[in-house]
Write an enzyme that holds these catalytic residues in place. Structure first.
Site, PDB file in Angstrom:
ATOM      1  N   GLY A  10       0.840  -1.194   0.000  1.00 58.08           N
ATOM      2  CA  GLY A  10       0.000   0.000   0.000  1.00 58.08           C
ATOM      3  C   GLY A  10       0.870   1.237   0.000  1.00 58.08           C
ATOM      4  O   GLY A  10       2.041   1.190  -0.377  1.00 58.08           O
ATOM      5  N   CYS A  11       0.336   2.329   0.430  1.00 59.76           N
ATOM      6  CA  CYS A  11       1.062   3.601   0.453  1.00 59.76           C
ATOM      7  C   CYS A  11       2.377   3.461   1.214  1.00 59.76           C
ATOM      8  O   CYS A  11       2.419   2.934   2.322  1.00 59.76           O
ATOM      9  CB  CYS A  11       0.179   4.650   1.118  1.00 59.76           C
ATOM     10  SG  CYS A  11       0.957   6.256   1.245  1.00 59.76           S
ATOM     11  N   PHE A  12       3.438   3.937   0.598  1.00 58.08           N
ATOM     12  CA  PHE A  12       4.762   3.756   1.208  1.00 58.08           C
ATOM     13  C   PHE A  12       4.961   4.548   2.488  1.00 58.08           C
ATOM     14  O   PHE A  12       5.752   4.176   3.336  1.00 58.08           O
ATOM     15  CB  PHE A  12       5.895   4.024   0.227  1.00 58.08           C
ATOM     16  CG  PHE A  12       5.736   5.149  -0.771  1.00 58.08           C
ATOM     17  CD1 PHE A  12       5.123   6.346  -0.465  1.00 58.08           C
ATOM     18  CD2 PHE A  12       6.249   4.993  -2.043  1.00 58.08           C
ATOM     19  CE1 PHE A  12       5.013   7.363  -1.392  1.00 58.08           C
ATOM     20  CE2 PHE A  12       6.151   6.016  -2.988  1.00 58.08           C
ATOM     21  CZ  PHE A  12       5.527   7.195  -2.660  1.00 58.08           C
ATOM     22  N   TRP A  13       4.212   5.637   2.683  1.00 58.01           N
ATOM     23  CA  TRP A  13       4.408   6.473   3.877  1.00 58.01           C
ATOM     24  C   TRP A  13       4.163   5.724   5.159  1.00 58.01           C
ATOM     25  O   TRP A  13       4.933   5.814   6.109  1.00 58.01           O
ATOM     26  CB  TRP A  13       3.449   7.657   3.899  1.00 58.01           C
ATOM     27  CG  TRP A  13       3.460   8.574   2.748  1.00 58.01           C
ATOM     28  CD1 TRP A  13       4.506   8.868   1.926  1.00 58.01           C
ATOM     29  CD2 TRP A  13       2.350   9.343   2.284  1.00 58.01           C
ATOM     30  NE1 TRP A  13       4.111   9.769   0.987  1.00 58.01           N
ATOM     31  CE2 TRP A  13       2.793  10.080   1.177  1.00 58.01           C
ATOM     32  CE3 TRP A  13       1.032   9.480   2.705  1.00 58.01           C
ATOM     33  CZ2 TRP A  13       1.961  10.953   0.484  1.00 58.01           C
ATOM     34  CZ3 TRP A  13       0.212  10.343   2.016  1.00 58.01           C
ATOM     35  CH2 TRP A  13       0.677  11.065   0.918  1.00 58.01           C
ATOM     36  N   HIS A 153      -1.821   2.054   7.652  1.00 57.93           N
ATOM     37  CA  HIS A 153      -0.966   1.050   8.281  1.00 57.93           C
ATOM     38  C   HIS A 153      -0.995   1.161   9.800  1.00 57.93           C
ATOM     39  O   HIS A 153      -0.911   2.257  10.347  1.00 57.93           O
ATOM     40  CB  HIS A 153       0.475   1.197   7.773  1.00 57.93           C
ATOM     41  CG  HIS A 153       0.600   0.877   6.331  1.00 57.93           C
ATOM     42  ND1 HIS A 153       0.464   1.829   5.355  1.00 57.93           N
ATOM     43  CD2 HIS A 153       0.822  -0.289   5.693  1.00 57.93           C
ATOM     44  CE1 HIS A 153       0.608   1.261   4.169  1.00 57.93           C
ATOM     45  NE2 HIS A 153       0.818  -0.034   4.350  1.00 57.93           N
TER      46      HIS A 153
END
Length: 162
Positions: A10-13, A153
């Site tokens: 998913g979103c890397f952040w 996350h």
């Protein structure tokens, strides 16, 4: 020994924010891998997944330890989706650099499936890492710069290894 691992979940952040605090993690870098073009950007990364490259010290953390945490902080059963983010850029994937890493990832996926913690089977793909492309500077350390920024996350489960 210092090594690198590359995961997409998913979103890397959000992955970056959680992995950076793990024992043995030396550095993290958001980026792109597994796509069709060279030098992808946030606006142009066809086929690339948003990934996190993790530099770690094998004296403190193993590849298996990283896999364990990876499978605890995202939903590996959703195809091309995490939270509100949809599309292949948000797929769950492990980008391996050796046959050993691939075998360890396959074994860990079997462990996750056997745990029955998820209502469906793992959809995480195993892909050879050809090239890691760093993301733009404004994506690096994003949640440190924007502490109230979006993330999907969080730690969903304790270790699969306990």
């Amino acid at each position: 020994m210092i090594r690198k691992a590359v995961f997409a979940g998913g979103c890397f952040w959000g992955m970056e924010e959680l992995f950076r605090a793990r024992p043995g993690v030396i550095d993290t870098e958001c980026g792109y891998a597994g796509g069709e073009n060279e030098n992808p950007t946030y606006e142009n990364h066809p086929g690339h997944a948003e990934v996190l490259q993790i530099e770690y010290d094998t004296e403190t953390a193993s590849f298996r330890d990283l896999l364990d945490f990876f499978f605890c902080i995202h939903d590996p059963t959703t195809l091309n989706r995490q939270g509100n983010d949809k599309g292949t850029a948000y797929r769950s994937a492990i980008f391996f650099v050796s046959a050993e890493e691939r075998e360890e990832a396959e074994s860990f996926i079997e462990l996750v499936n056997a745990s029955a913690r998820w209502p469906a089977s793992v959809a995480t793909s195993l892909e050879p890492l050809e090239t890691f492309y760093p993301a733009e500077d404004y994506h690096q350390d994003y949640l440190e710069k924007q502490p109230n920024g979006y993330t999907c996350h969080f730690v969903r489960f304790e270790s699969y290894l306990s």
